[in-house]
Design a protein around this motif. Structure first.
Motif, PDB file in Angstrom:
ATOM      1  N   ASP A   1       0.824  -1.218   0.000  1.00 19.24           N
ATOM      2  CA  ASP A   1       0.000   0.000   0.000  1.00 19.24           C
ATOM      3  C   ASP A   1       0.859   1.269   0.000  1.00 19.24           C
ATOM      4  O   ASP A   1       0.487   2.280  -0.596  1.00 19.24           O
TER       5      ASP A   1
ATOM      6  N   THR B   1      -5.442  -6.011  -5.552  1.00 21.97           N
ATOM      7  CA  THR B   1      -6.900  -6.101  -5.427  1.00 21.97           C
ATOM      8  C   THR B   1      -7.563  -4.876  -6.061  1.00 21.97           C
ATOM      9  O   THR B   1      -6.892  -3.887  -6.385  1.00 21.97           O
ATOM     10  N   ALA B   2      -8.893  -4.923  -6.169  1.00 18.19           N
ATOM     11  CA  ALA B   2      -9.645  -3.787  -6.723  1.00 18.19           C
ATOM     12  C   ALA B   2      -9.390  -2.541  -5.872  1.00 18.19           C
ATOM     13  O   ALA B   2      -9.187  -1.442  -6.397  1.00 18.19           O
ATOM     14  N   ARG B   3      -9.342  -2.705  -4.552  1.00 18.96           N
ATOM     15  CA  ARG B   3      -9.101  -1.546  -3.673  1.00 18.96           C
ATOM     16  C   ARG B   3      -7.742  -0.911  -3.969  1.00 18.96           C
ATOM     17  O   ARG B   3      -7.609   0.302  -4.049  1.00 18.96           O
ATOM     18  N   ARG B   4      -6.735  -1.758  -4.188  1.00 18.11           N
ATOM     19  CA  ARG B   4      -5.376  -1.221  -4.394  1.00 18.11           C
ATOM     20  C   ARG B   4      -5.237  -0.468  -5.720  1.00 18.11           C
ATOM     21  O   ARG B   4      -4.351   0.375  -5.860  1.00 18.11           O
TER      22      ARG B   4
ATOM     23  N   SER C   1      -6.991   1.819  -6.780  1.00 20.29           N
ATOM     24  CA  SER C   1      -7.242   3.250  -6.557  1.00 20.29           C
ATOM     25  C   SER C   1      -6.022   3.946  -5.942  1.00 20.29           C
ATOM     26  O   SER C   1      -5.982   5.174  -5.861  1.00 20.29           O
ATOM     27  N   LEU C   2      -5.034   3.179  -5.504  1.00 15.90           N
ATOM     28  CA  LEU C   2      -3.827   3.799  -4.938  1.00 15.90           C
ATOM     29  C   LEU C   2      -2.840   4.221  -6.034  1.00 15.90           C
ATOM     30  O   LEU C   2      -1.883   4.947  -5.783  1.00 15.90           O
TER      31      LEU C   2
ATOM     32  N   SER D   1      -6.118  -9.435  -9.039  1.00 15.63           N
ATOM     33  CA  SER D   1      -7.576  -9.581  -9.130  1.00 15.63           C
ATOM     34  C   SER D   1      -7.988  -9.449 -10.598  1.00 15.63           C
ATOM     35  O   SER D   1      -7.244  -8.915 -11.428  1.00 15.63           O
TER      36      SER D   1
ATOM     37  N   ASP E   1     -10.168  -7.440 -11.615  1.00 19.90           N
ATOM     38  CA  ASP E   1     -10.289  -5.989 -11.882  1.00 19.90           C
ATOM     39  C   ASP E   1      -8.952  -5.417 -12.365  1.00 19.90           C
ATOM     40  O   ASP E   1      -8.908  -4.588 -13.265  1.00 19.90           O
TER      41      ASP E   1
END
Ligand code: ASP
Length: 310
Positions: A210, A247-250, A252-253, A273, A275
């Motif tokens: 992250d 992942t999908a969340r990452r 956006s970083l 992922s 995504d």
């Protein structure tokens, strides 16, 4: 240049020459008639002792598009499975008068050893956990096409670094081109001795994906190579995906211009992922298509270019 065994044997000029020739070779892919006469009369053997989809077919396509005669052999269908030694097998093939053997082998160093035995050119198409030079060249080509010159660009290489020949070749290639590199992995998958290498060569190591993602121009996800793992390197696949997967969340970083690479084959849901693999910024299929052009360029430089043995 007679052989391509390791990126360590290439200077920055050598790498750039291969990447530049690949740019002209790439145009052939868009033609209706994909055929250049460059390697007419040359014979290339693809000798693969390990499974492969991309590397073997793209070397074969590259040879065919340049009019070479290409033949595929695997360890299984040859006399190696009858107990013939590797040395006798490759000397036999060499004695037939081939111009090049493209070798994939589970033992690190096998292509180099073969190069010492035979007269023909040898290309390392992946040896154990050592190197995979054509992969690193096609990765550099793909990123350079998207990002421009790689000097000063920041690339994170993430995942199963211990077992990765792609890592070793990419690290050498990217550093030779002047890119900044950060390796990210759980401590169990960081290669032994990497801290000393990092200190000597000036690349970074991190355990925190992250924190690294917002700073990169490219993130290269590496496959978790279960077939090379003898013990438990992480508790569960789910935990690996959450801590080190893209992942999908990452996603956006990442900065807007940052791109995603993966040498394939991908473990979707583990290190990457769906995504991320299918995102607009994913270069995964671009890497595959560049693979043919870069391998054409490698064949050209070894068999037809200036300083080749022809
Ligand atoms: N295809 C690459 C190799 O042969 C990467 C991988 O298998 O994960 O090394």
């Amino acid at each position: 240049m007679k052989h391509l065994l390791s990126i360590a044997d290439l200077s920055q000029d050598d790498i750039l020459a291969i990447l530049d020739t690949a740019t002209s070779m790439h145009e052939v892919q868009d033609r209706e008639v994909k055929k250049l006469p460059t390697l007419r009369g040359r014979t290339i053997i693809n000798f693969f002792f390990e499974d492969s989809t991309r590397t073997r077919s793209s070397f074969e396509i590259a040879g065919k598009w340049m009019s070479a005669d290409t033949i595929n052999l695997t360890g299984k269908g040859t006399s190696v499975s009858k107990g013939e030694s590797l040395r006798d097998t490759v000397l036999t093939i060499d004695a037939m008068g081939v111009d090049m053997m493209i070798i994939r082998h589970p033992a690190s160093g096998a292509p180099k050893q073969i190069a010492e035995w035979v007269d023909c050119s040898i290309v390392n198409a992946g040896d154990g956990t050592h190197e995979h030079p054509s992969q690193a060249l096609l990765d550099a080509y793909t990123m350079r096409r998207e990002l421009g010159e790689l000097e000063g660009r920041h690339v994170a290489i993430v995942g199963d670094l211990t077992h990765s020949r792609v890592l070793r070749s990419n690290l050498l290639c990217l550093r030779t081109l002047g890119a900044q590199v950060t390796l990210v992995a759980p401590p169990t998958l960081m290669p032994a001795g990497i801290a000393a290498w990092a200190a000597a060569d000036g690349f970074e190591i991190s355990y925190d994906l992250d924190a690294v993602l917002p700073t990169v121009d490219a993130v290269m996800m590496l496959r978790v190579q279960r077939e090379r793992m003898s013990g438990g390197y992480f508790p569960t696949a789910k935990e690996y995906a959450v801590t080190y997967g893209l992942t999908a969340r990452r996603l956006s970083l990442l900065q807007d211009h940052a791109v995603i690479c993966h040498p394939g084959p991908m473990n979707r849901g583990l290190e990457i992922s769906a995504d991320a693999a299918d995102a607009a910024r994913s270069l995964v299929l671009g890497q595959v298509s560049a693979g043919v052009a870069v391998r054409m360029s490698i064949l050209y430089h070894l068999l037809a270019g200036e300083g080749s043995t022809s």
